[in-house]
Design an enzyme around this catalytic site. Structure first.
Site, short mmCIF file in Angstrom:
data_model
loop_
_atom_site.label_atom_id
_atom_site.label_comp_id
_atom_site.label_asym_id
_atom_site.label_seq_id
_atom_site.Cartn_x
_atom_site.Cartn_y
_atom_site.Cartn_z
N GLU A 74 -39.40 19.95 -6.69
CA GLU A 74 -38.17 19.17 -6.81
C GLU A 74 -38.14 18.70 -8.24
OE1 GLU A 74 -36.40 16.14 -7.50
OE2 GLU A 74 -36.85 15.03 -5.66
N CYS B 106 -34.18 10.59 -9.28
CA CYS B 106 -33.72 11.97 -9.50
C CYS B 106 -32.28 12.12 -9.05
CB CYS B 106 -34.62 12.96 -8.78
SG CYS B 106 -34.95 12.50 -7.09
P1 NAP Z 1 -44.23 15.47 -14.87
O1 NAP Z 1 -44.55 15.33 -16.28
O2 NAP Z 1 -43.47 16.68 -14.47
O3 NAP Z 1 -45.61 15.42 -14.06
C1 NAP Z 1 -45.66 15.44 -12.65
C2 NAP Z 1 -47.05 15.86 -12.21
O4 NAP Z 1 -47.25 17.25 -12.49
C3 NAP Z 1 -48.17 15.12 -12.91
O5 NAP Z 1 -49.21 14.92 -12.00
C4 NAP Z 1 -48.59 16.08 -14.00
O6 NAP Z 1 -49.95 15.95 -14.32
C5 NAP Z 1 -48.36 17.42 -13.37
N1 NAP Z 1 -47.97 18.41 -14.38
C6 NAP Z 1 -46.81 18.44 -15.08
N2 NAP Z 1 -46.80 19.50 -15.91
C7 NAP Z 1 -47.97 20.13 -15.75
C8 NAP Z 1 -48.55 21.30 -16.33
N3 NAP Z 1 -47.89 22.02 -17.24
N4 NAP Z 1 -49.77 21.65 -15.94
C9 NAP Z 1 -50.43 20.93 -15.02
N5 NAP Z 1 -49.94 19.82 -14.42
C10 NAP Z 1 -48.73 19.42 -14.78
O7 NAP Z 1 -43.40 14.24 -14.30
P2 NAP Z 1 -43.60 12.66 -14.56
O8 NAP Z 1 -44.88 12.37 -15.24
O9 NAP Z 1 -43.37 12.04 -13.23
O10 NAP Z 1 -42.37 12.24 -15.47
C11 NAP Z 1 -41.94 12.92 -16.59
C12 NAP Z 1 -40.49 13.35 -16.42
O11 NAP Z 1 -40.27 13.96 -15.14
C13 NAP Z 1 -39.49 12.24 -16.46
O12 NAP Z 1 -39.13 11.87 -17.73
C14 NAP Z 1 -38.34 12.83 -15.68
O13 NAP Z 1 -37.51 13.61 -16.50
C15 NAP Z 1 -38.96 13.72 -14.68
N6 NAP Z 1 -39.06 13.18 -13.32
C16 NAP Z 1 -38.28 13.70 -12.36
C17 NAP Z 1 -38.41 13.25 -11.07
C18 NAP Z 1 -37.61 13.79 -9.98
O14 NAP Z 1 -37.42 13.07 -9.04
N7 NAP Z 1 -37.19 15.04 -10.04
C19 NAP Z 1 -39.35 12.29 -10.76
C20 NAP Z 1 -40.14 11.79 -11.74
C21 NAP Z 1 -40.00 12.26 -13.02
P3 NAP Z 1 -50.44 14.98 -15.52
O15 NAP Z 1 -49.52 13.82 -15.52
O16 NAP Z 1 -51.84 14.68 -15.17
O17 NAP Z 1 -50.25 15.75 -16.77
#
Ligand code: NAP
Length: 502
Positions: free
Chosen positions: A236, A273
């Site tokens: 998602e 989201c």
């Molecule tokens: P994220 O950066 O996508 O990370 C989510 C999870 O996936 C974390 O546990 C992260 O691990 C892991 N992950 C992400 N990319 C990875 C990769 N290339 N390799 C391995 N593991 C990976 O999301 P976030 O930290 O929650 O927030 C960042 C951004 O996500 C926000 O600014 C927003 O745009 C978006 N977001 C969207 C939603 C939604 O509901 N769709 C929710 C929250 C956030 P690590 O953190 O340990 O690196």
């Protein structure tokens, strides 16, 4: 609390291997478990979490900038509720999708053998927890609850945004499940970015669920698909969530729409989201003053953590500095005049920012303007007539939701828009706001890519269990060797289609 702080170190590859091996072993037991047993486990987990809810809310408040009241307390209620809702969803056996076709020698395409179909658990599920809902979309959150309900062990990748809360929630969850009779290894937890990737590549993992960024979700989706044996990856990702307002709706209740919209895009500091990122208003809407007033009465809020704050500053700066965009309201970043620079103080509280652009300019550079910016900002697009509105909608990326504010008198216009809006999103909202997502049987939280990687499923609501179930058909089997739901006597009394009839 545990003696050591497990989240301070990345889980090693050998420890990931041990945890997944335990999940594989637990999956064998879970495949034999009855829905009634799993109801007991889910209810026990809900009871245990409810008992420590004060402690968990306090930990969540310590590790995120989310307010305890009403936000974290509301999340706690939801976390407990969703475990019980999944338990309830197991009771009637609908989720098994049982179908029985008896042998039929006169079947028109040729004689039909006896064939019977139902779902079985897919196997160990890797759950990447979300940052923005540290309780309800995290360790004991919706994906974990759906996996357990389906009869699948959950290996949980803790989010670094709330590690101590993750560890404590896990401790309570694991203990409640095993004390209620679930096998050891039914849940496991890993910490650190590499551990998530190691687990995703592990041959013992059968499916993965993720909530987070488009970039992160896409990278992990590609890893899941590049495995020697690819697995389903239920990501998602992100969504812009357009809201369309008609002239008749503005005439009937323009002021309410202005306040409702500002309330929705600033809810949770815009870290939903389902935040409405685009408001499509007819040219000459005349709502500027009401919108400015609603923004002025909304306080500044801190974002979840440094990483989200930096991401917001960067995204906000790209939008604000776009040559066609004007600022309808000025952001009240309380901590820095360098409010758009990534280095600015991350503890800053952000007031809402409302931007505006013409539909012509939006159409000329949709790629830069139809983007999710996680935080309290939204963009108004002013359209000139129904044809231009259609042109804008036709260029949008699909998302999780699409909202309409219209009157009954707009029926013809709305009917013409509905096929486009349906193609764009997983949930259509009439005269409401997309941010709240109720949990129930009819909920759909999904949509075509980039909203999700699997548009045929939902990540919220009871139907989310379908992601972790796999259909199997039994052909020609004797009654005694069939699973109970497929036996002629139907001892569990599950709903079934028998020879095509309900
Ligand atoms: P994220 O950066 O996508 O990370 C989510 C999870 O996936 C974390 O546990 C992260 O691990 C892991 N992950 C992400 N990319 C990875 C990769 N290339 N390799 C391995 N593991 C990976 O999301 P976030 O930290 O929650 O927030 C960042 C951004 O996500 C926000 O600014 C927003 O745009 C978006 N977001 C969207 C939603 C939604 O509901 N769709 C929710 C929250 C956030 P690590 O953190 O340990 O690196």
């Amino acid at each position: 609390m545990t003696a050591q702080a497990p989240w301070t170190e990345e889980t090693s590859a050998s420890e990931v291997d041990r945890i997944v091996a335990a999940a594989v072993e637990a999956a064998r037991h879970l495949a034999q478990s009855t829905p009634a047993e799993r109801v007991g486990w889910l209810d026990a987990a809900a009871d245990a979490l409810e008992k420590v809810s004060e402690e968990l809310v306090a930990l969540a408040a310590k590790e995120t900038h989310l307010p305890e009241q009403p936000r974290l307390r509301g999340e706690m209620v939801r976390t407990v509720f969703q475990l019980r809702l999944f338990a309830q969803a197991l009771t009637d056996g609908e989720f098994l999708r049982a179908a029985v076709d008896h042998a039929e020698p006169a079947w028109p395409m040729g004689p039909r053998p006896d064939i019977r179909r139902m779902t079985v658990p897919i196997g160990p599920v890797l759950v990447f927890t979300a940052s923005n809902f540290p309780l309800t979309l995290s360790v004991a959150g919706h994906d974990t609850a759906a996996a357990l309900a389906a009869g699948c062990p959950a290996v949980i990748k803790a989010h670094p945004g709330h590690p101590e809360l993750s560890a404590r929630t896990f401790e309570v969850l694991a203990q409640a499940l095993t004390e209620a009779g679930a096998p050891e290894g039914i849940v496991g937890i890993v910490y650190g970015v590499e551990s998530g990737v190691t687990a995703l590549r592990h041959p013992g993992i059968a499916a993965a669920a993720f909530t987070g960024s488009e970039a992160g979700g896409r990278a992990l989706f590609d890893i899941a698909n590049a495995r020697p044996r690819p697995i389903p990856f239920y990501g998602e990702l992100g969504s812009v969530n357009p809201v369309v307002v008609t002239e008749a709706a503005i005439a009937a209740r323009g002021a309410d729409i202005a306040t409702g919209y500002v309330g929705s895009f600033t809810l949770g500091a815009g870290q939903f989201c389902t935040k409405p990122g685009l408001l499509l208003l007819p040219k000459g809407h005349g709502l500027e003053e009401q919108l400015r007033a609603a923004v002025a009465s909304t306080g500044a809020q801190q974002l979840l953590n440094d990483r989200i704050a930096a991401g917001f500053r960067a995204g906000l700066s790209r939008l604000v500095e776009h040559s066609s965009v004007t600022e309808l309201t000025h952001p009240a970043d309380s901590a820095s005049s360098e409010r758009y620079t990534p280095e600015a103080n991350s503890a800053a509280a952000f007031g809402p920012t409302l931007l505006s652009v013409s539909a012509d300019a939006f159409l000329a550079d949709t790629e830069s303007l139809d983007v999710e910016c996680f935080g309290p900002v939204s963009l108004i697009v002013e359209y000139d007539g129904p044809q231009q509105l259609r042109a804008v909608l036709d260029k949008l990326e699909p998302g999780l939701t699409a909202t309409l504010h219209a009157e009954e008198s707009d029926a013809d216009q709305v009917r013409a828009l509905l096929p486009t809006l349906t193609a764009l999103s997983g949930r259509l909202i009439w005269n409401g706001w997309p941010t709240g997502i109720t949990l129930s049987w009819a909920q759909q939280h999904g949509g075509p890519y980039p909203a999700t990687t699997t548009p045929q499923f939902t990540s919220m609501g009871t139907a989310a269990i379908d992601r972790f179930l796999r259909p199997v058909a039994w052909q020609g089997f004797p009654e005694a060797l069939l699973p109970e739901p497929l036996q002629d006597a139907n001892p569990w009394g599950v709903p079934r289609r028998v020879d095509g009839q309900r």
